[in-house]
Enzyme design. Sequence first.
Site, mmCIF file in Angstrom:
data_model
loop_
_atom_site.group_PDB
_atom_site.id
_atom_site.type_symbol
_atom_site.label_atom_id
_atom_site.label_comp_id
_atom_site.label_asym_id
_atom_site.label_seq_id
_atom_site.Cartn_x
_atom_site.Cartn_y
_atom_site.Cartn_z
ATOM 1 N N HIS A 117 3.246 5.853 -2.329
ATOM 2 C CA HIS A 117 3.425 5.972 -3.778
ATOM 3 C C HIS A 117 2.391 6.983 -4.285
ATOM 4 O O HIS A 117 1.311 7.129 -3.689
ATOM 5 C CB HIS A 117 3.163 4.584 -4.373
ATOM 6 C CG HIS A 117 3.470 4.418 -5.808
ATOM 7 N ND1 HIS A 117 2.600 4.788 -6.795
ATOM 8 C CD2 HIS A 117 4.549 3.888 -6.445
ATOM 9 C CE1 HIS A 117 3.130 4.491 -7.970
ATOM 10 N NE2 HIS A 117 4.307 3.946 -7.787
ATOM 11 N N ASP A 150 -2.080 -0.849 0.674
ATOM 12 C CA ASP A 150 -1.450 -0.929 -0.641
ATOM 13 C C ASP A 150 -0.415 -2.052 -0.560
ATOM 14 O O ASP A 150 0.655 -1.884 0.022
ATOM 15 C CB ASP A 150 -0.800 0.421 -0.961
ATOM 16 C CG ASP A 150 0.072 0.368 -2.208
ATOM 17 O OD1 ASP A 150 0.286 -0.733 -2.751
ATOM 18 O OD2 ASP A 150 0.549 1.437 -2.625
ATOM 19 N N GLN A 210 3.871 -3.931 -3.117
ATOM 20 C CA GLN A 210 5.237 -4.457 -2.919
ATOM 21 C C GLN A 210 5.271 -5.647 -1.967
ATOM 22 O O GLN A 210 6.345 -6.193 -1.723
ATOM 23 C CB GLN A 210 6.163 -3.353 -2.378
ATOM 24 C CG GLN A 210 6.392 -2.206 -3.326
ATOM 25 C CD GLN A 210 7.132 -2.609 -4.611
ATOM 26 O OE1 GLN A 210 7.756 -3.672 -4.690
ATOM 27 N NE2 GLN A 210 7.037 -1.773 -5.630
ATOM 28 N N LYS A 260 3.692 -7.292 -10.586
ATOM 29 C CA LYS A 260 4.772 -7.303 -9.598
ATOM 30 C C LYS A 260 4.877 -8.658 -8.906
ATOM 31 O O LYS A 260 5.751 -8.865 -8.066
ATOM 32 C CB LYS A 260 4.540 -6.201 -8.554
ATOM 33 C CG LYS A 260 4.657 -4.790 -9.132
ATOM 34 C CD LYS A 260 4.611 -3.765 -8.046
ATOM 35 C CE LYS A 260 4.276 -2.386 -8.549
ATOM 36 N NZ LYS A 260 5.401 -1.693 -9.161
ATOM 37 N N CYS A 296 8.089 7.454 -7.983
ATOM 38 C CA CYS A 296 6.698 7.877 -7.702
ATOM 39 C C CYS A 296 6.498 8.140 -6.212
ATOM 40 O O CYS A 296 5.456 7.819 -5.633
ATOM 41 C CB CYS A 296 5.679 6.848 -8.200
ATOM 42 S SG CYS A 296 5.701 6.637 -9.962
HETATM 43 C C1 LIG Z 1 3.950 0.821 -3.229
HETATM 44 C C2 LIG Z 1 3.330 0.928 -4.589
HETATM 45 N N1 LIG Z 1 2.041 1.260 -4.702
HETATM 46 C C3 LIG Z 1 1.425 1.359 -5.881
HETATM 47 C C4 LIG Z 1 2.103 1.131 -7.054
HETATM 48 C C5 LIG Z 1 1.389 1.267 -8.351
HETATM 49 O O1 LIG Z 1 1.290 0.037 -8.985
HETATM 50 P P1 LIG Z 1 0.708 -0.062 -10.471
HETATM 51 O O2 LIG Z 1 1.491 0.916 -11.299
HETATM 52 O O3 LIG Z 1 0.970 -1.482 -10.851
HETATM 53 O O4 LIG Z 1 -0.733 0.268 -10.406
HETATM 54 C C6 LIG Z 1 3.462 0.801 -7.000
HETATM 55 C C7 LIG Z 1 4.240 0.609 -8.244
HETATM 56 O O5 LIG Z 1 5.434 0.726 -8.274
HETATM 57 C C8 LIG Z 1 4.085 0.685 -5.737
HETATM 58 O O6 LIG Z 1 5.373 0.363 -5.620
#
Ligand SMILES: Cc1ncc(COP(=O)(O)O)c(C=O)c1O
Length: 421
Positions: A125, A203, A206, A229, A376
């Site tokens: 992401h 990370d 998800q 999430k 993203c």
């Molecule tokens: C795999 C992954 N990493 C990071 C993020 C970023 O999360 P946040 O916008 O809640 O900081 C997302 C959000 O969709 C994501 O799907």
Amino acid sequence: MTHPIDWAAIRRDFPILNQQVHGRPLVYLDNAATSQKPRQVLDALMSYYNSDNSNVHRGIHELSNRATAAYEGARKRAAKFLNAKSAKEIVFTRGTTEAINLVANTWGAANLKAGDKILLTEMEHHSNIVPWQMIAQRTGAQLAYVPVKNDEGELDLEQLDKVLTPEVKIFSMVHISNTLGTINPVKELCAKAHAVGAVTLVDAAQSAGHCMVDVQDIGCDFLALSGHKICGPTGIGLLYGRAELLEAMPPYQGGGEMIASVGFFETTYNVIPHKFEAGTPDISGVVGLHAAMDYLDSIGREEIFRHDQELASYAYSRLADIPHIRLFGPPLEKKDGKTISNRAGLVSFVFPEVHAHDVVTMTDQYGVALRGGHHCNQPLMRKLGVPSTARASFYFYNTHEEVDLMIDALAEIQKFFSRGI
Ligand SMILES: Cc1ncc(COP(=O)(O)O)c(C=O)c1O
């Protein structure tokens, strides 16, 4: 004896799902973007503001003590949720994005230099790419990537040894891809990274709300997640960091709460984790996050994983029957007469010559909330050769009937665009 889970009763905990959109029942399949919140979380937020609201760590009065107890109680709960050794390894942040920025700007600034490498994967992401690009520019370190093989979305682990060299100082990797649904072997990847002396970050945006995430079992040094999430409020998340690393890192932001003592010309910093939490934190967000973790564990994260995976496999197999569709992520496999799946609870797809935005705009007219875009993941999209995908992402309150409604809507859309497909 374990009792079968009453998923229909669980769904009734989510008042928002009981509504119509454009005259049709809402089918919410955008859970990878953000999950819905059960009334248990909404009640916890309301009760906090109705009875306990105050600032933390400052007052001596009763309400401040209660707010502090709630805030620090949530930290202990988060440590248990992730099986961290200690609550001091949990730093509250605004979410995954801020957690990764924190590591890049503190650990990265203190430890990276020209000649070093930051290893990522091609399915990251933007929040696990851009902070590293920024710190690479400041320090002279370079970025390297573990390739994604093809539409099936697996990491090319044969290439790992070529990129995971002793120059790599940090390997930051996504646990479950938000576009492909791939579940990466993070335990194995962390072990390999440690063997070359690299620090690891997972990370878990998800994964944390969809399966068991045990930081000691994975063996990672850092892990990031977002509350919104995992059935919690927006604007709250956390960073797990191994205590030795957090202790050695410089602070992130300066201000109240993160200090031990301040003079006109110098400051000594607070102990971890407070050193990383400058200013008044999102106390109600933390209270809601605590309630969300309790809620998920009252269902069971293994059960949630099985439910989501089963639903995503059903969706995948129904989507695969649609002519001309292109599906992304690990396919279903047949083994001993059974269909097995090594994918998480989401499916991305495209129809040739129909932009994903058009697909999603039209499914919305049928009450079906999907996401269309680059999610993203722009570098990954370029690699796959598509500008965007449509994505259905599931959670434990979704049903087979909802998958069927999505398929019906897609069939109508396909008819509408039939000359283009
Ligand atoms: C795999 C992954 N990493 C990071 C993020 C970023 O999360 P946040 O916008 O809640 O900081 C997302 C959000 O969709 C994501 O799907």
